[in-house]
Design an enzyme around this catalytic site. Structure first.
Site, PDB file in Angstrom:
ATOM      1  N   THR A  31      12.211  -3.468 -71.020  1.00 24.52           N
ATOM      2  CA  THR A  31      13.032  -3.826 -72.180  1.00 24.52           C
ATOM      3  C   THR A  31      12.482  -5.029 -72.922  1.00 24.52           C
ATOM      4  O   THR A  31      13.082  -5.478 -73.900  1.00 24.52           O
ATOM      5  CB  THR A  31      14.481  -4.119 -71.734  1.00 24.52           C
ATOM      6  OG1 THR A  31      14.478  -5.206 -70.800  1.00 24.52           O
ATOM      7  CG2 THR A  31      15.110  -2.907 -71.075  1.00 24.52           C
ATOM      8  N   LEU A  34       6.610  -7.116 -74.810  1.00 27.06           N
ATOM      9  CA  LEU A  34       5.304  -6.486 -74.605  1.00 27.06           C
ATOM     10  C   LEU A  34       5.438  -4.977 -74.503  1.00 27.06           C
ATOM     11  O   LEU A  34       4.660  -4.228 -75.108  1.00 27.06           O
ATOM     12  CB  LEU A  34       4.641  -7.045 -73.347  1.00 27.06           C
ATOM     13  CG  LEU A  34       3.299  -6.419 -72.963  1.00 27.06           C
ATOM     14  CD1 LEU A  34       2.274  -6.605 -74.073  1.00 27.06           C
ATOM     15  CD2 LEU A  34       2.782  -6.995 -71.652  1.00 27.06           C
ATOM     16  N   ALA A  35       6.423  -4.501 -73.734  1.00 24.97           N
ATOM     17  CA  ALA A  35       6.629  -3.054 -73.614  1.00 24.97           C
ATOM     18  C   ALA A  35       6.972  -2.449 -74.970  1.00 24.97           C
ATOM     19  O   ALA A  35       6.499  -1.358 -75.322  1.00 24.97           O
ATOM     20  CB  ALA A  35       7.730  -2.760 -72.605  1.00 24.97           C
ATOM     21  N   ALA A  65      20.950  -6.771 -64.689  1.00 23.28           N
ATOM     22  CA  ALA A  65      21.679  -7.329 -65.827  1.00 23.28           C
ATOM     23  C   ALA A  65      21.210  -6.756 -67.154  1.00 23.28           C
ATOM     24  O   ALA A  65      21.941  -6.803 -68.154  1.00 23.28           O
ATOM     25  CB  ALA A  65      21.535  -8.849 -65.838  1.00 23.28           C
ATOM     26  N   LYS A 198     -10.878  -4.261 -76.370  1.00 26.32           N
ATOM     27  CA  LYS A 198     -11.260  -4.057 -77.761  1.00 26.32           C
ATOM     28  C   LYS A 198     -12.617  -3.353 -77.850  1.00 26.32           C
ATOM     29  O   LYS A 198     -13.564  -3.696 -77.144  1.00 26.32           O
ATOM     30  CB  LYS A 198     -11.338  -5.401 -78.489  1.00 26.32           C
ATOM     31  CG  LYS A 198      -9.993  -6.085 -78.712  1.00 26.32           C
ATOM     32  CD  LYS A 198     -10.229  -7.478 -79.274  1.00 26.32           C
ATOM     33  CE  LYS A 198      -8.934  -8.172 -79.634  1.00 26.32           C
ATOM     34  NZ  LYS A 198      -8.346  -7.635 -80.866  1.00 26.32           N
ATOM     35  N   GLU A 232      -5.601 -18.955 -84.993  1.00 21.76           N
ATOM     36  CA  GLU A 232      -4.424 -18.160 -85.340  1.00 21.76           C
ATOM     37  C   GLU A 232      -3.627 -18.894 -86.410  1.00 21.76           C
ATOM     38  O   GLU A 232      -3.539 -20.123 -86.389  1.00 21.76           O
ATOM     39  CB  GLU A 232      -3.539 -17.931 -84.111  1.00 21.76           C
ATOM     40  CG  GLU A 232      -4.215 -17.161 -82.990  1.00 21.76           C
ATOM     41  CD  GLU A 232      -3.300 -16.967 -81.801  1.00 21.76           C
ATOM     42  OE1 GLU A 232      -2.810 -15.842 -81.598  1.00 21.76           O
ATOM     43  OE2 GLU A 232      -3.052 -17.956 -81.086  1.00 21.76           O
ATOM     44  N   ASP A 251      -3.334 -20.484 -72.134  1.00 26.04           N
ATOM     45  CA  ASP A 251      -2.939 -19.226 -72.748  1.00 26.04           C
ATOM     46  C   ASP A 251      -4.117 -18.478 -73.348  1.00 26.04           C
ATOM     47  O   ASP A 251      -4.170 -17.238 -73.275  1.00 26.04           O
ATOM     48  CB  ASP A 251      -1.889 -19.495 -73.827  1.00 26.04           C
ATOM     49  CG  ASP A 251      -1.358 -18.221 -74.464  1.00 26.04           C
ATOM     50  OD1 ASP A 251      -1.129 -17.236 -73.734  1.00 26.04           O
ATOM     51  OD2 ASP A 251      -1.161 -18.209 -75.690  1.00 26.04           O
ATOM     52  N   HIS A 256      -8.686 -15.614 -72.242  1.00 24.81           N
ATOM     53  CA  HIS A 256      -9.402 -14.738 -73.169  1.00 24.81           C
ATOM     54  C   HIS A 256     -10.832 -15.197 -73.457  1.00 24.81           C
ATOM     55  O   HIS A 256     -11.789 -14.451 -73.244  1.00 24.81           O
ATOM     56  CB  HIS A 256      -8.642 -14.647 -74.497  1.00 24.81           C
ATOM     57  CG  HIS A 256      -7.300 -14.004 -74.391  1.00 24.81           C
ATOM     58  ND1 HIS A 256      -7.079 -12.840 -73.683  1.00 24.81           N
ATOM     59  CD2 HIS A 256      -6.096 -14.349 -74.927  1.00 24.81           C
ATOM     60  CE1 HIS A 256      -5.799 -12.502 -73.787  1.00 24.81           C
ATOM     61  NE2 HIS A 256      -5.193 -13.397 -74.522  1.00 24.81           N
ATOM     62  N   LYS A 342      -3.000 -22.700 -82.771  1.00 25.20           N
ATOM     63  CA  LYS A 342      -1.904 -22.170 -83.576  1.00 25.20           C
ATOM     64  C   LYS A 342      -1.851 -22.884 -84.927  1.00 25.20           C
ATOM     65  O   LYS A 342      -2.295 -24.028 -85.060  1.00 25.20           O
ATOM     66  CB  LYS A 342      -0.570 -22.368 -82.856  1.00 25.20           C
ATOM     67  CG  LYS A 342      -0.501 -21.760 -81.463  1.00 25.20           C
ATOM     68  CD  LYS A 342      -0.465 -20.253 -81.513  1.00 25.20           C
ATOM     69  CE  LYS A 342      -0.219 -19.658 -80.134  1.00 25.20           C
ATOM     70  NZ  LYS A 342      -0.254 -18.172 -80.139  1.00 25.20           N
TER      71      LYS A 342
END
Length: 500
Positions: A31, A34-35, A65, A198, A232, A251, A256, A342
């Site tokens: 839920t 990402l999904a 829950a 990629k 980004e 992150d 990456h 960012k």
């Protein structure tokens, strides 16, 4: 619709069977964001392209829950595919895919609803299908979910996909590896990094090892420095809880950019298959010198501390730039400059290899010719769809010997083969079902990357402020001197975004 096919890449996937064995795919965190954005649309696209197993079921799971009924989960998946899918919903295709979906709630102390849903799915598939458990859950939940899989028997016949970040330092990565290996041996662990799925990142291998034009000059004798740059434009997008604990270095850099560095710097593998490829990447990581905090710039964009949920005195970096050295025969003395952050001036994903100047300068170089990052550079843009460009100086038309920047560029957007390609998550989901670990990270490699990062964690430099929309703190320019960042100095034509 043009049919997708298993991507024919450097590590030999063109020789793999077209479809995986029969599977039950269990999505933990079904839920979550990402999904919704990647996994459910990606599975539907694989199904529509005929790349899913002949017989399969997908079981969504979340804590009690957040439990859904089967019908609610199907409606959730339909909305996700409609909003984020690359393929439009088709009546017959969607009906077939929807029929494979079911839901089973699971708490660590009460996995029974999930067990019942998995058993029902396996009975529908028939025989003894493989299980693929995808942990699209917060890192803090990895250990409890792994433990539950072991206790309730779902780890049998199963592979597990673990999302990033895998740990936050060397000690936590080792502890998490011990937890995972208590239930799954390394051959069944798939630590996922969507950057490595990629097409344009994978094509770095083809560019190097399939072309005699490049490999002979891919070394310290010819290359001056390498940049891996992933700025980004977005901020933290309401993810203060995650970002405050993680920061840009953990992150983006460890997860990456270090992995991309492994592809750029690796030696030719003995064979183009998972073990050899991952062995060569591990050798690169072993050759990396521990980070020198004096060669790291940390920044924080103005206004970050006012974001909801952020500590008003936060020292978390939203920008990181660093110099990395790979101390082996191929790369000794060649600096690798990595940058990500960012709220920067442009969103890009670029590897730029700058070549040394000729030993004797026959032609005058002035501001018009650019020099620096405008010439003598091989650029791989690994954004989707991506491009590869060789930048050089050429004579401009006219009577004078006047040089100007020029480029030869391959664009994925111009390639008919792109229509048959897969996005990062789609590619990696398929590889995991096929058992191909080529593009997944390995335990020893992950631990080594955290190990070389330890000096930075022990003595992090202070975060420097920068304005949103800029290119970060000015100290990042000093870091690469006497060179310059390839971005934002884009040559005459930017293949990915048009003329600049």
């Amino acid at each position: 619709m043009t049919a997708l096919q298993p991507p024919a890449t450097a590590h030999g996937t063109s020789n793999r069977p077209g479809r995986p064995d029969d599977h039950v795919v269990v999505l933990f965190g079904a839920t979550g964001d990402l999904a919704r954005r990647k996994l459910l649309p990606g599975l539907y696209r694989l199904a529509r392209a005929g790349l899913m197993p002949y017989r399969y079921r997908i079981v969504g799971s979340a804590p009690a829950a957040s439990a859904l009924t089967d019908e609610e989960f199907r409606a959730h998946a339909r909305q996700a595919v409609t909003e984020f899918g690359a393929e439009q919903l088709s009546g017959a295709h969607w009906a077939a895919f929807e029929s494979t979906l079911s839901f089973g709630a699971a708490d660590p102390e009460d996995p029974q609803p999930l067990l019942a849903a998995v058993r029902a799915a396996e009975q529908a598939v028939g025989g003894s299908p493989r299980r693929l458990c995808h942990l699209a859950v917060p890192p803090s939940a990895f250990a409890s979910v792994i433990g539950m899989l072991g206790r309730c028997g779902l780890a049998e016949r199963a592979r597990v996909i673990v999302e990033k970040p895998f740990g936050t330092d060397l000690a936590s990565a080792r502890a998490l590896n011990e937890t995972v290996h208590a239930v799954f041996d390394e051959s069944r662990v798939f630590r996922i990094d969507h950057f490595l799925g990629k097409e344009s990142v994978d094509n770095i291998l083809a560019l190097r090892f399939a072309n005699g034009l490049f490999e002979p000059v891919w070394n310290r004798d010819h290359i001056s420095h390498v940049q891996i740059d992933v700025p980004e434009t977005i901020g933290i997008e309401g993810r203060a809880g995650f970002f405050e604990e993680t920061g840009t270095f953990r992150d983006m850099i460890v997860t990456h950019l270090f992995q991309v560095l492994g592809f750029v710097a690796m030696e030719p593998p003995v064979r183009l298959e998972a073990t050899s490829l991952r062995d060569e990447k591990a050798k690169v990581f072993e050759a990396m010198k521990p980070l020198d905090p004096a060669h790291v710039v940390r920044g924080q964009y103005a206004g970050y501390r006012a974001e909801p949920g952020v500590d008003p005195h936060s020292g978390t970096e939203t920008f990181a730039a660093l110099r990395v050295e790979v101390d082996n025969w191929r790369w000794a003395g060649v600096p690798f400059f990595l940058r990500s952050g960012k709220s920067l001036g442009r969103r890009r994903q670029v590897v730029a290899l700058s070549f040394k100047e000729p030993p004797l300068r026959m032609f005058p170089v002035d501001a018009h010719t650019g020099g620096g990052p405008r010439s003598n550079t091989l650029v791989v843009d690994f954004d989707d769809p991506g491009w590869i460009s060789a930048r050089f100086l050429a004579k401009e038309p006219g009577p004078a010997m006047r040089l100007g920047p020029a480029a030869m560029t391959f664009r994925y957007a111009d390639s008919t083969g792109r229509r048959r390609g897969l996005e990062g998550y789609e590619r990696l989901l398929l590889d995991a079902m096929l058992g191909d670990q080529s593009l997944f990270t390995r335990a020893d490699g992950i631990e080594r990357l955290w190990e070389v990062s330890e000096p930075l964690f022990q003595a992090p430099p202070a975060v420097l402020p920068y304005a949103p929309g800029s290119w970060g703190p000015a100290a990042a320019d000093d870091l690469v001197a006497p060179h310059r960042w390839y971005l934002p100095d884009i040559p005459v034509e930017d293949p990915g975004r048009g003329t600049t």
